[in-house]
Design an enzyme around this catalytic site. Structure first.
Site, PDB file in Angstrom:
ATOM      1  NE  ARG A  47      -2.721   0.491   3.468  1.00 35.37           N
ATOM      2  CZ  ARG A  47      -1.936   0.756   4.519  1.00 35.37           C
ATOM      3  NH1 ARG A  47      -1.198   1.870   4.541  1.00 35.37           N
ATOM      4  NH2 ARG A  47      -1.850  -0.071   5.541  1.00 35.37           N
ATOM      5  CE1 TYR A 100     -17.296  11.076 -15.865  1.00 36.87           C
ATOM      6  CE2 TYR A 100     -16.131  11.214 -13.794  1.00 36.87           C
ATOM      7  CZ  TYR A 100     -16.858  10.493 -14.705  1.00 36.87           C
ATOM      8  OH  TYR A 100     -17.157   9.187 -14.443  1.00 36.87           O
ATOM      9  CG  ASP A 173      -9.708  15.841 -15.080  1.00 37.78           C
ATOM     10  OD1 ASP A 173      -9.029  15.248 -15.941  1.00 37.78           O
ATOM     11  OD2 ASP A 173     -10.690  15.321 -14.509  1.00 37.78           O
ATOM     12  CE  LYS A 198     -12.592   7.662 -18.767  1.00 36.12           C
ATOM     13  NZ  LYS A 198     -12.429   7.891 -17.369  1.00 36.12           N
TER      14      LYS A 198
END
Ligand SMILES: Cc1ncc(COP(=O)(O)O)c(C=O)c1O
Length: 382
Positions: A47, A100, A173, A198
């Site tokens: 982690r 978004y 973004d 993406k």
């Protein structure tokens, strides 16, 4: 070194143990210590850090022109971690008026309940953003450019000045442009956000997110929260994303080539009332996009003259364009934002036109894409 060289080599030295040219998938949760606290290379638990993720994070930092990259389980996990790292209850954020839908939902339905206020504002209008900033309270000015799905363009340099005058961070973004087409940190932004799901991943086979920053103190704060919250990118997801990054440049050029031809075709199509693409001279953000982007991207939105049902029919009839959410993969996708990706903003100021279709133009042979669109739209018209 230049973009494609960094994408292929940054963070990806051959494996010191075996010489493997491709960074291995370190599918391990923990690491042997050589005596208590004797960590090898700083790794103690996956982690906190994992070598495959480190390779991805170093590559992302290099191709964004940043100093540290941090990889997450999804774009929204990255966004949530960032907001928790830099905001406190009582703080305020300015967000895009056409954000978004998932990012809007994070601010409106999750962060709001923990005391972070927000004001939607047109990111393409730096004066409107300035007016929405509350000096002392606004900690974050959040911008998407191009926006999803209306492809509005925010002037990153002007927005950075507006944010910094009020002591706020400018967060960009960069999912739609990708680091190949636009590098916000070099234009004054403080944090770059990606849904690496993406273009960065690029093959529609992995969900991931990233933050990239220049300032190492800020990186330290975010890194603490990345580990404390734990929404990290796993080793295999990191490996897939890193593999995608290697071809980002060539893919983006082909996405742009195909998108330009699709735009040219749609602009002349009788069933189409408006084509929205920052590469068009009549697009209101064209001049700013030309200043800050290398090319104009692979996303094309357009409105269907005959209205919502005709738009839905065209989406259903397309065959090469797959009807699906998401974007940025090698295959072309078509979607109806009002009923799909942006359903969560229906009835709000962020609602999108009902006759709008969004295309994620892939890298197939463009003639097949044009024939498919023609078929889908002609049936609609007839
Ligand atoms: C512009 C933009 N930002 C962020 C996200 C969220 O990313 P993820 O789906 O990886 O959580 C998306 C997802 O579609 C997006 O399009």
């Amino acid at each position: 070194m230049h973009f494609e060289t960094l994408a292929i080599h940054a963070g990806q030295e051959p494996d010191p143990l075996t010489g493997a040219v491709v960074p291995p998938i370190y599918q391990t949760s923990t690491y042997k210590q050589d005596g208590v606290g004797g960590l090898r290379g700083g790794y103690e638990y996956s982690r906190s850090a994992n070598p495959t993720r480190t390779a991805l994070e170093e590559c992302l930092a290099a191709i964004e022109g940043g100093r540290r990259g941090l990889a997450f389980a999804s774009g929204l996990a990255a966004e949530d971690t960032l907001l928790r790292a830099v905001c406190r209850p009582g703080d305020h954020a300015v967000i895009p008026g056409d954000a978004y839908g998932g990012s809007y939902r994070l601010f409106a339905k999750v962060q709001d309940a923990w005391g972070l206020g927000h004001t939607p504002s047109a990111g393409h209008d730096a004066d409107a953003v300035r007016a929405a900033i509350r000096t002392g309270e606004t900690k974050v000015v959040w911008v998407e450019t191009p926006t999803n799905p209306l492809l509005n363009i925010g002037d990153i340099e002007a927005l950075a000045a507006a944010a910094h005058d009020a002591g706020a961070l400018l967060v960009v973004d960069n999912t739609f442009a990708s680091p190949y087409l636009q590098q916000p940190l070099t234009l004054g932004a403080d944090v770059v956000v990606h849904s690496t799901t993406k273009y960065c991943g690029g093959h529609s086979d992995v969900v991931g997110g990233a933050l990239v920053v220049r300032d190492l103190d800020l990186a330290e704060r975010i890194g603490f929260h990345q580990n404390a919250i734990g929404a990290v990118s796993g080793p295999f997801d990191s490996w897939l994303t890193l593999r995608g990054l290697k071809t980002l440049g060539v893919r983006m050029d082909r996405h742009c080539d195909n998108a330009e031809k699709v735009v040219d075709f749609l602009t002349r199509h009788p069933a189409v009332s408006q084509v929205i693409y920052p590469g068009l001279a009549e697009h209101p953000g064209h001049a700013v996009a030309s200043k800050q982007m290398k090319r104009y991207g692979g996303i094309v939105s357009f409105r269907v003259a005959a209205g919502e049902q005709a738009a839905l029919d065209a989406c259903a009839r397309a065959q090469v364009f797959t009807l699906a959410e998401s974007l940025g993969g090698i295959e072309s996708l078509i979607e109806h934002p009002g009923r799909m990706t942006h359903a969560s903003v229906a009835g709000t100021d962020l609602e999108v036109p009902a006759d709008l279709i969004r295309l994620s133009v892939g890298i197939e042979t463009v003639d097949d894409l044009l024939a498919d669109l023609d078929r889908a739209l002609h049936t609609t018209a007839g």
